[in-house]
Design an enzyme around this catalytic site. Sequence first.
Site, PDB file in Angstrom:
ATOM      1  N   GLY A  63      -1.928  43.133  48.638  1.00  0.00           N
ATOM      2  CA  GLY A  63      -2.674  41.610  48.609  1.00  0.00           C
ATOM      3  C   GLY A  63      -3.864  41.521  47.430  1.00  0.00           C
ATOM      4  N   SER A  64      -3.893  40.123  46.932  1.00  0.00           N
ATOM      5  CA  SER A  64      -5.042  40.063  46.080  1.00  0.00           C
ATOM      6  C   SER A  64      -6.206  39.800  46.761  1.00  0.00           C
ATOM      7  CB  SER A  64      -4.608  38.480  45.427  1.00  0.00           C
ATOM      8  OG  SER A  64      -3.530  38.791  44.649  1.00  0.00           O
ATOM      9  N   GLY A  65      -7.306  39.955  45.839  1.00  0.00           N
ATOM     10  CA  GLY A  65      -8.628  39.919  46.359  1.00  0.00           C
ATOM     11  C   GLY A  65      -9.297  41.288  46.267  1.00  0.00           C
ATOM     12  N   HIS A  66      -8.793  42.051  45.641  1.00  0.00           N
ATOM     13  CA  HIS A  66      -9.205  43.721  45.267  1.00  0.00           C
ATOM     14  C   HIS A  66      -9.556  43.916  43.693  1.00  0.00           C
ATOM     15  CE1 HIS A  66      -8.391  44.355  49.437  1.00  0.00           C
ATOM     16  NE2 HIS A  66      -7.123  44.162  49.329  1.00  0.00           N
TER      17      HIS A  66
ATOM     18  N   LYS B 245      -0.556  51.418  49.037  1.00  0.00           N
ATOM     19  CA  LYS B 245      -1.525  51.717  49.969  1.00  0.00           C
ATOM     20  C   LYS B 245      -1.162  51.594  51.473  1.00  0.00           C
ATOM     21  CE  LYS B 245      -4.193  48.233  48.497  1.00  0.00           C
ATOM     22  NZ  LYS B 245      -3.263  47.609  47.749  1.00  0.00           N
TER      23      LYS B 245
ATOM     24  N   ASP C 225       2.463  46.376  53.411  1.00  0.00           N
ATOM     25  CA  ASP C 225       2.772  46.838  52.188  1.00  0.00           C
ATOM     26  C   ASP C 225       3.754  47.952  52.273  1.00  0.00           C
ATOM     27  OD1 ASP C 225       0.747  45.266  51.273  1.00  0.00           O
ATOM     28  OD2 ASP C 225      -0.554  47.092  50.688  1.00  0.00           O
TER      29      ASP C 225
ATOM     30  N   HIS D 270     -10.485  45.120  53.586  1.00  0.00           N
ATOM     31  CA  HIS D 270      -9.992  43.758  54.042  1.00  0.00           C
ATOM     32  C   HIS D 270     -11.297  43.318  55.005  1.00  0.00           C
ATOM     33  CE1 HIS D 270      -6.238  45.713  53.047  1.00  0.00           C
ATOM     34  NE2 HIS D 270      -6.138  44.775  52.350  1.00  0.00           N
TER      35      HIS D 270
END
Length: 335
Positions: A56-59, A107, A112, A221
Amino acid sequence: MKKLINDPQNVVAESVEGFVAAHADLVIASDSPEELFVSRAGGAVQGKVGLVSGGGSGHEPLHAGFVGVGMLDAAVPGPVFTSPTPDPILAATKAADGGAGVLHIVKNYTGDVLNFETAAELADAEGINVRAVVTDDDVAVQDSLYTAGRRGVAGTVLVEKIAGASAERGDDLDTVAEIATRVNAGARSMGVALTACTVPHAGKPSFDLGEDEIEIGIGIHGEPGRRRIPLAGADEITDLLLDPIVEDLAVTSGDQVLLFVNGMGGTPSSELYIVYRHARAQLEAKGVTVARSLVGNYITSLEMQGASITVLRLDDELTALYDAPVHTPALRWGI
């Protein structure tokens, strides 16, 4: 919610568009928005093991920021805090394949793991040899909202760097996978949140945290950690993160380690170095040599204020691979 965005649904696409334009000498984006991934500008390196990661994006800068010489060959950004589907992972795997096989670095989050497994099966059907290493370095909790077992957090950056150097020097797929596994086995992490983050399409903080509260053991998250406590001084908070790491990794006098202090996105470097200062002093007081260091925002949680500590036990080979040249948008030395 105050963010520098346009339509919340277009955040990832527009961010990737700007990212590849800013680093066009290093990376390119896929042609298909339905199969979005970022890969090396020069294409797959023939005869070299390809490395693919994602989530997921945001990291950011994880994972796309680590595409380049000495690290990843491709990265797959899913929606914010949501796993990419198997189709773009398969497309990235094919783009990274130079004929020597591909290593997936995943991860440990359920979405994932499942989607990378499906993509690996599809790649195998097309004749690409794929191995996977699942990172699970977080000592805070055993199971959480998105995982069975420990979460994969900042240790993933070190796996990508060291396994990437292994692939770059010409190691075969089995060797690169074994080195990635060694790094993951020798790394432990734990984080703290001072504030929550806001996912763009949600429009509100991902959890509630009082003005005078912090969350020890937070996930990337915003998943719950070990406990909430009143805000304390930096040294006390550092001890609450470092002590479980040292205990779980069984660090002892004479060990050589890499100390990685990571920012969650909204914490200034000055505060990260205060954490680093005390963590290093505590390790040295135990007779541990801090042989390598990394401090900065490398795996974030949007604008969350907070930090994580990672300790990686080193040997001569892992140290040499960490020191090897790397040239990516977010990490570069030796070139």
